[in-house]
Design a protein around this motif. Structure first.
Motif, PDB file in Angstrom:
ATOM      1  N   GLY A  69      23.433 -17.953 -27.075  1.00  0.00           N
ATOM      2  CA  GLY A  69      24.497 -17.264 -27.811  1.00  0.00           C
ATOM      3  C   GLY A  69      25.418 -18.229 -28.533  1.00  0.00           C
ATOM      4  N   THR A  70      25.781 -19.319 -27.865  1.00  0.00           N
ATOM      5  CA  THR A  70      26.657 -20.329 -28.462  1.00  0.00           C
ATOM      6  C   THR A  70      26.015 -20.924 -29.709  1.00  0.00           C
ATOM      7  OG1 THR A  70      27.595 -20.898 -26.304  1.00  0.00           O
ATOM      8  CG2 THR A  70      27.829 -22.532 -28.057  1.00  0.00           C
ATOM      9  N   GLN A  71      24.743 -21.287 -29.613  1.00  0.00           N
ATOM     10  CA  GLN A  71      24.051 -21.899 -30.753  1.00  0.00           C
ATOM     11  C   GLN A  71      23.849 -20.892 -31.884  1.00  0.00           C
ATOM     12  OE1 GLN A  71      23.440 -25.124 -31.220  1.00  0.00           O
ATOM     13  NE2 GLN A  71      24.447 -25.523 -29.260  1.00  0.00           N
ATOM     14  N   CYS A  72      23.584 -19.642 -31.529  1.00  0.00           N
ATOM     15  CA  CYS A  72      23.428 -18.612 -32.567  1.00  0.00           C
ATOM     16  C   CYS A  72      24.730 -18.446 -33.349  1.00  0.00           C
ATOM     17  CB  CYS A  72      23.005 -17.281 -31.945  1.00  0.00           C
ATOM     18  SG  CYS A  72      21.262 -17.214 -31.455  1.00  0.00           S
ATOM     19  N   SER A  73      25.870 -18.496 -32.660  1.00  0.00           N
ATOM     20  CA  SER A  73      27.170 -18.387 -33.344  1.00  0.00           C
ATOM     21  C   SER A  73      27.364 -19.532 -34.337  1.00  0.00           C
ATOM     22  CB  SER A  73      28.310 -18.400 -32.314  1.00  0.00           C
ATOM     23  OG  SER A  73      28.240 -17.262 -31.487  1.00  0.00           O
ATOM     24  N   LYS A  74      26.947 -20.730 -33.949  1.00  0.00           N
ATOM     25  CA  LYS A  74      27.078 -21.889 -34.833  1.00  0.00           C
ATOM     26  C   LYS A  74      26.113 -21.787 -36.018  1.00  0.00           C
ATOM     27  CE  LYS A  74      28.115 -25.997 -33.155  1.00  0.00           C
ATOM     28  NZ  LYS A  74      29.547 -26.074 -33.512  1.00  0.00           N
ATOM     29  N   ILE A  75      24.921 -21.253 -35.773  1.00  0.00           N
ATOM     30  CA  ILE A  75      23.956 -21.062 -36.869  1.00  0.00           C
ATOM     31  C   ILE A  75      24.523 -20.088 -37.896  1.00  0.00           C
ATOM     32  CG2 ILE A  75      21.686 -20.117 -37.479  1.00  0.00           C
ATOM     33  CD1 ILE A  75      20.726 -21.124 -34.675  1.00  0.00           C
ATOM     34  N   VAL A  76      25.110 -18.988 -37.420  1.00  0.00           N
ATOM     35  CA  VAL A  76      25.680 -17.971 -38.314  1.00  0.00           C
ATOM     36  C   VAL A  76      26.782 -18.576 -39.183  1.00  0.00           C
ATOM     37  CG1 VAL A  76      27.046 -15.837 -38.369  1.00  0.00           C
ATOM     38  CG2 VAL A  76      25.050 -16.007 -36.859  1.00  0.00           C
ATOM     39  N   GLU A  77      27.562 -19.493 -38.618  1.00  0.00           N
ATOM     40  CA  GLU A  77      28.640 -20.149 -39.371  1.00  0.00           C
ATOM     41  C   GLU A  77      28.101 -21.023 -40.508  1.00  0.00           C
ATOM     42  OE1 GLU A  77      30.949 -22.388 -36.606  1.00  0.00           O
ATOM     43  OE2 GLU A  77      31.673 -20.640 -35.519  1.00  0.00           O
ATOM     44  N   SER A  78      26.920 -21.615 -40.304  1.00  0.00           N
ATOM     45  CA  SER A  78      26.407 -22.611 -41.257  1.00  0.00           C
ATOM     46  C   SER A  78      25.262 -22.111 -42.129  1.00  0.00           C
ATOM     47  CB  SER A  78      25.923 -23.859 -40.490  1.00  0.00           C
ATOM     48  OG  SER A  78      26.969 -24.426 -39.739  1.00  0.00           O
ATOM     49  N   PHE A  79      24.590 -21.047 -41.692  1.00  0.00           N
ATOM     50  CA  PHE A  79      23.423 -20.533 -42.421  1.00  0.00           C
ATOM     51  C   PHE A  79      23.553 -19.021 -42.600  1.00  0.00           C
ATOM     52  CE2 PHE A  79      22.120 -24.374 -40.231  1.00  0.00           C
ATOM     53  CZ  PHE A  79      21.396 -25.066 -41.189  1.00  0.00           C
ATOM     54  N   ASN A  80      22.777 -18.494 -43.540  1.00  0.00           N
ATOM     55  CA  ASN A  80      22.873 -17.059 -43.844  1.00  0.00           C
ATOM     56  C   ASN A  80      21.999 -16.228 -42.896  1.00  0.00           C
ATOM     57  OD1 ASN A  80      23.780 -14.812 -45.245  1.00  0.00           O
ATOM     58  ND2 ASN A  80      22.116 -14.896 -46.733  1.00  0.00           N
ATOM     59  N   TYR A  81      22.331 -16.308 -41.612  1.00  0.00           N
ATOM     60  CA  TYR A  81      21.612 -15.528 -40.599  1.00  0.00           C
ATOM     61  C   TYR A  81      22.557 -14.527 -39.952  1.00  0.00           C
ATOM     62  CZ  TYR A  81      17.264 -18.256 -40.348  1.00  0.00           C
ATOM     63  OH  TYR A  81      16.048 -18.834 -40.618  1.00  0.00           O
ATOM     64  N   LYS A 119      21.472 -10.045 -46.646  1.00  0.00           N
ATOM     65  CA  LYS A 119      21.386 -10.392 -45.226  1.00  0.00           C
ATOM     66  C   LYS A 119      20.056  -9.871 -44.657  1.00  0.00           C
ATOM     67  CE  LYS A 119      26.221 -10.979 -43.944  1.00  0.00           C
ATOM     68  NZ  LYS A 119      25.999 -12.366 -43.521  1.00  0.00           N
ATOM     69  N   PHE A 120      19.026 -10.663 -44.845  1.00  0.00           N
ATOM     70  CA  PHE A 120      17.709 -10.261 -44.347  1.00  0.00           C
ATOM     71  C   PHE A 120      17.132 -11.283 -43.359  1.00  0.00           C
ATOM     72  CE2 PHE A 120      17.208 -12.501 -48.369  1.00  0.00           C
ATOM     73  CZ  PHE A 120      16.265 -13.469 -48.059  1.00  0.00           C
ATOM     74  N   ARG A 121      17.943 -12.294 -43.008  1.00  0.00           N
ATOM     75  CA  ARG A 121      17.498 -13.286 -42.020  1.00  0.00           C
ATOM     76  C   ARG A 121      18.194 -13.006 -40.690  1.00  0.00           C
ATOM     77  NH1 ARG A 121      18.206 -16.533 -46.695  1.00  0.00           N
ATOM     78  NH2 ARG A 121      16.239 -17.407 -47.441  1.00  0.00           N
ATOM     79  N   PHE A 122      17.405 -12.909 -39.638  1.00  0.00           N
ATOM     80  CA  PHE A 122      17.955 -12.513 -38.341  1.00  0.00           C
ATOM     81  C   PHE A 122      17.548 -13.474 -37.229  1.00  0.00           C
ATOM     82  CE2 PHE A 122      17.693  -8.693 -40.884  1.00  0.00           C
ATOM     83  CZ  PHE A 122      18.908  -8.067 -40.631  1.00  0.00           C
ATOM     84  N   LEU A 123      18.527 -13.784 -36.380  1.00  0.00           N
ATOM     85  CA  LEU A 123      18.262 -14.481 -35.125  1.00  0.00           C
ATOM     86  C   LEU A 123      18.227 -13.417 -34.044  1.00  0.00           C
ATOM     87  CD1 LEU A 123      21.061 -17.166 -35.535  1.00  0.00           C
ATOM     88  CD2 LEU A 123      18.619 -17.640 -35.779  1.00  0.00           C
ATOM     89  N   ILE A 124      17.082 -13.234 -33.416  1.00  0.00           N
ATOM     90  CA  ILE A 124      16.995 -12.265 -32.322  1.00  0.00           C
ATOM     91  C   ILE A 124      16.984 -13.043 -31.015  1.00  0.00           C
ATOM     92  CG2 ILE A 124      15.659 -10.432 -31.262  1.00  0.00           C
ATOM     93  CD1 ILE A 124      14.843  -9.472 -33.935  1.00  0.00           C
ATOM     94  N   ASP A 125      18.084 -12.902 -30.303  1.00  0.00           N
ATOM     95  CA  ASP A 125      18.393 -13.725 -29.141  1.00  0.00           C
ATOM     96  C   ASP A 125      18.002 -12.980 -27.855  1.00  0.00           C
ATOM     97  OD1 ASP A 125      19.808 -14.844 -27.004  1.00  0.00           O
ATOM     98  OD2 ASP A 125      21.770 -14.568 -27.911  1.00  0.00           O
ATOM     99  N   GLY A 126      17.152 -13.627 -27.033  1.00  0.00           N
ATOM    100  CA  GLY A 126      16.759 -13.035 -25.757  1.00  0.00           C
ATOM    101  C   GLY A 126      15.663 -11.997 -25.867  1.00  0.00           C
TER     102      GLY A 126
END
Length: 219
Positions: A40-52, A109-116
């Motif tokens: 979750g922490t890394q996904c939050s950082k990815i969202v800040e820097s990339f269009n995910y 917004k068509f790029r998604f990180l699906i976590d877990g």
């Protein structure tokens, strides 16, 4: 006449582009790792820097559990408390709905990180059945971390998270489930050459430096 044809094409271009955007399939990165690995922490950082857009299967399930009038609330609650995996149909429908709503609100917004997710073979088969041809799985981001580090992190998080599953008993069940059910999924994607493994036992910024290098290449 040629000028008229060009004018006609340019007039139609916005609607053509709109239809293309509507037909754009979600581009998905599965984010996997044990409880407390820092997904979750890394996904939050990815969202800040990339269009995910970050979609946490667990967060969606917890939100559905808390939603007033949910027909699945009690079932989800029981599964989470026992460290068991929620029936795949529920999870996939929540993920699919979240992706559709996100893309409807903003077609960029068509790029998604699906976590877990997917957490087991049943999850993966369900995804392949429901989402075949409707989403492209680009790769898996695997945050690799020892069981001991994961447990310590979750116990620390449990002091303030309020999560019912951040206790030692639930954690041991969750880690057992992860080792038995999720690791084989990661190995399956490794055979396809679609896994990026990251040492998640380090500090947040060190881990993210590796994540950023991977996503910069993919951009």
């Amino acid at each position: 006449m040629i000028g008229g044809l060009f004018a006609n094409v340019f007039q139609r271009l916005p609607s053509l582009l709109y239809r293309v955007s509507l037909n754009m399939k979600p581009q998905v990165v599965f984010v996997l790792g044990g409880p407390g690995a820092g997904k979750g922490t890394q996904c939050s950082k990815i969202v800040e820097s990339f269009n995910y857009t970050h979609l946490s299967a667990g967060d969606l399930l917890r939100a559905e559990r808390a939603r007033e009038g949910s027909e699945f609330g009690q079932l989800i609650s029981n599964h989470i408390k026992e460290g068991k995996i929620v029936p795949v149909e529920i999870t996939i429908n929540l993920l699919k709905k979240a992706m559709e709503e996100t893309m409807h609100e903003d077609d960029k917004k068509f790029r998604f990180l699906i976590d877990g997710f997917p957490r087991n073979e049943d999850n993966l088969q369900g995804w392949n059945t429901v989402m075949d041809g409707k989403a492209d799985v680009k790769f898996v981001l695997f945050f690799d971390c020892s069981n001991e580090v994961c447990i310590d992190r979750c116990l620390e998080r449990g002091k303030s998270s309020g999560r019912s599953d951040d206790n030692r008993e639930s954690l041991e069940k969750r880690i057992k489930t992860y080792l038995q059910s999720t690791r084989p999924i990661i190995e399956l994607y490794e055979k396809k050459g679609k896994v990026h493994t990251i040492d998640a036992s380090r500090g947040v910024d060190e881990v993210f430096a590796d994540v950023k290098a991977i996503l910069d290449k993919d951009a």
